[in-house]
Write a protein that holds these residues in place. Structure first.
Motif, short mmCIF file in Angstrom:
data_model
loop_
_atom_site.label_atom_id
_atom_site.label_comp_id
_atom_site.label_asym_id
_atom_site.label_seq_id
_atom_site.Cartn_x
_atom_site.Cartn_y
_atom_site.Cartn_z
N ARG A 336 -15.42 -26.09 19.63
CA ARG A 336 -16.33 -26.59 18.60
C ARG A 336 -16.00 -28.00 18.14
O ARG A 336 -16.88 -28.73 17.68
CB ARG A 336 -16.34 -25.62 17.42
CG ARG A 336 -16.97 -24.28 17.81
CD ARG A 336 -16.94 -23.26 16.70
NE ARG A 336 -17.53 -22.00 17.17
CZ ARG A 336 -17.59 -20.88 16.45
NH1 ARG A 336 -17.11 -20.86 15.21
NH2 ARG A 336 -18.13 -19.79 16.95
N GLU A 337 -14.74 -28.41 18.30
CA GLU A 337 -14.37 -29.76 17.86
C GLU A 337 -14.31 -30.79 18.98
O GLU A 337 -14.39 -31.99 18.73
CB GLU A 337 -13.03 -29.70 17.11
CG GLU A 337 -13.10 -28.88 15.83
CD GLU A 337 -11.94 -29.16 14.89
OE1 GLU A 337 -11.24 -30.18 15.08
OE2 GLU A 337 -11.73 -28.37 13.96
N SER A 338 -14.16 -30.30 20.23
CA SER A 338 -14.04 -31.26 21.33
C SER A 338 -15.09 -31.07 22.41
O SER A 338 -15.30 -31.96 23.24
CB SER A 338 -12.66 -31.14 21.99
OG SER A 338 -12.57 -29.97 22.78
N GLY A 339 -15.75 -29.90 22.43
CA GLY A 339 -16.72 -29.62 23.48
C GLY A 339 -16.08 -29.11 24.75
O GLY A 339 -16.77 -28.91 25.76
N VAL A 340 -14.77 -28.86 24.74
CA VAL A 340 -14.06 -28.35 25.92
C VAL A 340 -13.83 -26.85 25.73
O VAL A 340 -13.17 -26.43 24.79
CB VAL A 340 -12.71 -29.08 26.11
CG1 VAL A 340 -11.92 -28.44 27.26
CG2 VAL A 340 -12.95 -30.56 26.39
N PHE A 341 -14.38 -26.06 26.65
CA PHE A 341 -14.24 -24.61 26.61
C PHE A 341 -13.09 -24.21 27.52
O PHE A 341 -13.18 -24.34 28.74
CB PHE A 341 -15.56 -23.95 27.05
CG PHE A 341 -15.56 -22.44 27.02
CD1 PHE A 341 -14.64 -21.71 26.28
CD2 PHE A 341 -16.51 -21.75 27.75
CE1 PHE A 341 -14.67 -20.33 26.27
CE2 PHE A 341 -16.56 -20.36 27.75
CZ PHE A 341 -15.63 -19.65 27.01
N ALA A 342 -12.00 -23.76 26.94
CA ALA A 342 -10.79 -23.42 27.70
C ALA A 342 -10.62 -21.91 27.81
O ALA A 342 -10.95 -21.16 26.90
CB ALA A 342 -9.56 -24.02 27.02
N GLU A 343 -10.08 -21.47 28.93
CA GLU A 343 -9.66 -20.08 29.03
C GLU A 343 -8.44 -19.89 28.12
O GLU A 343 -7.84 -20.88 27.66
CB GLU A 343 -9.34 -19.72 30.48
CG GLU A 343 -8.10 -20.41 31.04
CD GLU A 343 -7.59 -19.74 32.31
OE1 GLU A 343 -7.81 -18.53 32.47
OE2 GLU A 343 -6.96 -20.44 33.12
N PRO A 344 -8.01 -18.65 27.86
CA PRO A 344 -6.87 -18.45 26.95
C PRO A 344 -5.62 -19.26 27.31
O PRO A 344 -5.00 -19.85 26.42
CB PRO A 344 -6.63 -16.94 27.04
CG PRO A 344 -7.98 -16.37 27.31
CD PRO A 344 -8.64 -17.35 28.24
N ALA A 345 -5.26 -19.31 28.58
CA ALA A 345 -4.06 -20.05 28.96
C ALA A 345 -4.21 -21.54 28.66
O ALA A 345 -3.26 -22.20 28.22
CB ALA A 345 -3.74 -19.84 30.43
N GLY A 346 -5.40 -22.10 28.92
CA GLY A 346 -5.62 -23.51 28.62
C GLY A 346 -5.59 -23.79 27.14
O GLY A 346 -5.02 -24.79 26.69
N ALA A 347 -6.18 -22.89 26.35
CA ALA A 347 -6.20 -23.07 24.90
C ALA A 347 -4.83 -22.87 24.27
O ALA A 347 -4.59 -23.31 23.14
CB ALA A 347 -7.20 -22.10 24.27
N THR A 348 -3.92 -22.22 24.99
CA THR A 348 -2.56 -22.02 24.47
C THR A 348 -1.90 -23.35 24.13
O THR A 348 -1.19 -23.47 23.13
CB THR A 348 -1.71 -21.24 25.49
OG1 THR A 348 -2.29 -19.94 25.68
CG2 THR A 348 -0.28 -21.07 25.01
N ALA A 349 -2.13 -24.36 24.96
CA ALA A 349 -1.55 -25.68 24.70
C ALA A 349 -2.08 -26.25 23.38
O ALA A 349 -1.33 -26.83 22.59
CB ALA A 349 -1.85 -26.62 25.85
N TYR A 350 -3.37 -26.08 23.15
CA TYR A 350 -3.96 -26.58 21.90
C TYR A 350 -3.43 -25.79 20.70
O TYR A 350 -3.17 -26.36 19.63
CB TYR A 350 -5.48 -26.49 21.97
CG TYR A 350 -6.17 -27.02 20.74
CD1 TYR A 350 -6.15 -28.37 20.44
CD2 TYR A 350 -6.82 -26.15 19.86
CE1 TYR A 350 -6.78 -28.86 19.30
CE2 TYR A 350 -7.44 -26.63 18.72
CZ TYR A 350 -7.42 -27.97 18.43
OH TYR A 350 -8.02 -28.46 17.31
N ALA A 351 -3.26 -24.48 20.87
CA ALA A 351 -2.67 -23.67 19.80
C ALA A 351 -1.27 -24.17 19.47
O ALA A 351 -0.86 -24.19 18.30
CB ALA A 351 -2.63 -22.20 20.21
N GLY A 352 -0.54 -24.59 20.50
CA GLY A 352 0.79 -25.13 20.28
C GLY A 352 0.75 -26.43 19.49
O GLY A 352 1.56 -26.66 18.60
#
Length: 407
Positions: A336-352
């Motif tokens: 919603r903030e970047s327009g990049v839809f990541a799978e869970p593993a990819g989004a893990t980096a952003y969560a970090g």
């Protein structure tokens, strides 16, 4: 050949002609090999080179001969987006999101597979295999199909349906193992070695990291500098190791003057690399039974733990873990903030990044998104809103809009 192989554990060196995957003295787990260039060419790769060639723009820094096979699909030069408002929110000087979900099979793993297939072709192998929780498998399936090779793939039967479907569409022979990723990995090695197939297994094959390092090598060309910090999700440990190696090779080749701090992010239920790192005994891996919605990094017996721990430490970095809840919410926020839809593993980096942002005040940061969200929509749906089911009349639509707070 302008390179040799060196054991990261005992330091023994081997010629590429010996065709080994791991150091025979140290065994498959600790005997992980790194490729070492005997001399670094001075490079001056332009954005145009990257735009036209993708990962092959870096061929001089890869363990390949000039005429080695290049897959006829465009890999690399994935988009990198500067997000000024997000940087401001986190107190960073700059923030870039690098979206490797834009590779041919929608994951970072295509970089590694491209080099593995080049090596297999050079050895005149007809069948290549791997064990995977999903992304490496779909990458191997797709790129093998494009290269006229046969692939045999071992996955846990719990792998997401979308990823298994990719394998079948591409024509791979799929073995859905009634067991964990680690059990599938061991089984694949036993069968692959018996029949003499070429392995694309992460950490076992030292050339995979060489393909993966190109993701980091693209960054200073795309943004014009080396960021202070690079953040990436971690499973087996190969990708995080490759980020360090890519930045290091660009420095050694005289293209840049520094290596960023590398921060690896793991799922809390699969943080074996972080546990080993924090123990201080990198040669004594801390294994565990792994569980996480981030299936691509749900690894309890990481195979590249030695490289990951040593090289992250050399960069001045560290590891952090996040919960499945944090990962799920990161998928939605990132989209919603970047327009990049990541799978869970990819989004893990952003969560970090969200978890440690306060420690990175005024730093410039790149976050690597390693896989596309369409590979695992089930996990994302658990954190989204609900669909409004309406009748085919305006009043029903308006009622739903009011309930949603739109009007």
């Amino acid at each position: 050949m302008n390179y040799f192989l060196r054991c990261l554990n005992c330091g023994s060196t081997y010629s590429p002609d010996e065709n080994i995957y791991t150091c025979p003295k140290c065994g498959p787990r600790l005997g992980t090999l790194e490729t070492v260039l005997e001399r670094y060419p001075k490079i001056n790769i332009s954005f145009e080179d990257l735009r036209s060639k993708g990962i092959w723009a870096f061929k001089e820094l890869l363990p390949l001969d000039r005429n080695d096979y290049e897959i006829p699909l465009f890999i690399g030069n994935t988009p990198i987006y500067e997000k000024k408002e997000m940087a401001k929110k986190f107190g960073l000087s700059n923030l870039w999101i690098k979206d490797d979900g834009r590779n041919p099979t929608a994951s970072y793993k295509d970089r590694a597979t491209a080099v593995a297939i080049s090596k297999a072709k050079a050895l005149k192998k007809e069948i290549i295999y791997c064990a995977s929780t999903g992304n490496a498998a779909s990458s191997l399936a797709g790129l093998s199909a494009a290269s006229g090779m046969k692939s045999v793939i071992f996955v846990p039967k719990t792998a997401p349906e979308a990823k298994i479907t990719q394998l079948l569409v591409y024509g791979s022979t799929v073995m859905a193992v009634d067991g964990s990723y680690d059990e599938a990995f061991d089984l694949s090695m036993e069968i692959g070695e018996e029949f003499g197939w070429y392995t694309r297994n992460s950490a076992i094959n030292p050339y995979l990291l060489e393909g993966k390092k190109t993701g980091a090598m693209e960054v200073p060309i795309q943004i014009g500098k080396v960021p202070d910090v690079a953040i990436v999700s971690v499973g087996d440990g190969t990708v995080v190791s490759s980020i360090y190696k890519g930045f290091k090779d660009m420095k050694m080749a005289g293209f840049t003057d520094k290596i960023p701090k590398i921060i690896g992010v793991q799922a809390e239920g699969a943080n074996a690399v972080m546990r080993t790192f924090e123990s201080g005994h990198f040669d004594k891996p801390v294994d565990m039974e792994a569980h996480s919605i981030a299936d691509s990094i749900s690894v309890g017996k990481p195979r590249d733990v030695l490289k990951a721990c040593k090289w992250v430490k050399e960069s001045g970095g560290y590891f952090v873990s996040v919960t499945d809840e944090e990962i799920g919410r990161a998928i939605i926020e990132l989209a919603r903030e970047s327009g990049v839809f990541a799978e869970p593993a990819g989004a893990t980096a952003y969560a970090g990044l969200k978890k440690i942002a306060k420690d990175l005040h005024e730093k410039s940061v790149v976050v690597f998104i390693t896989g596309n969200g369409l590979k695992d929509i089930k996990s994302a749906r658990n954190f989204t809103g609900q669909v409004n089911y309406v009748k085919a009349d305006p009043s029903s639509v308006k009622d739903a809009l009011r309930r949603s707070g739109i009007i």
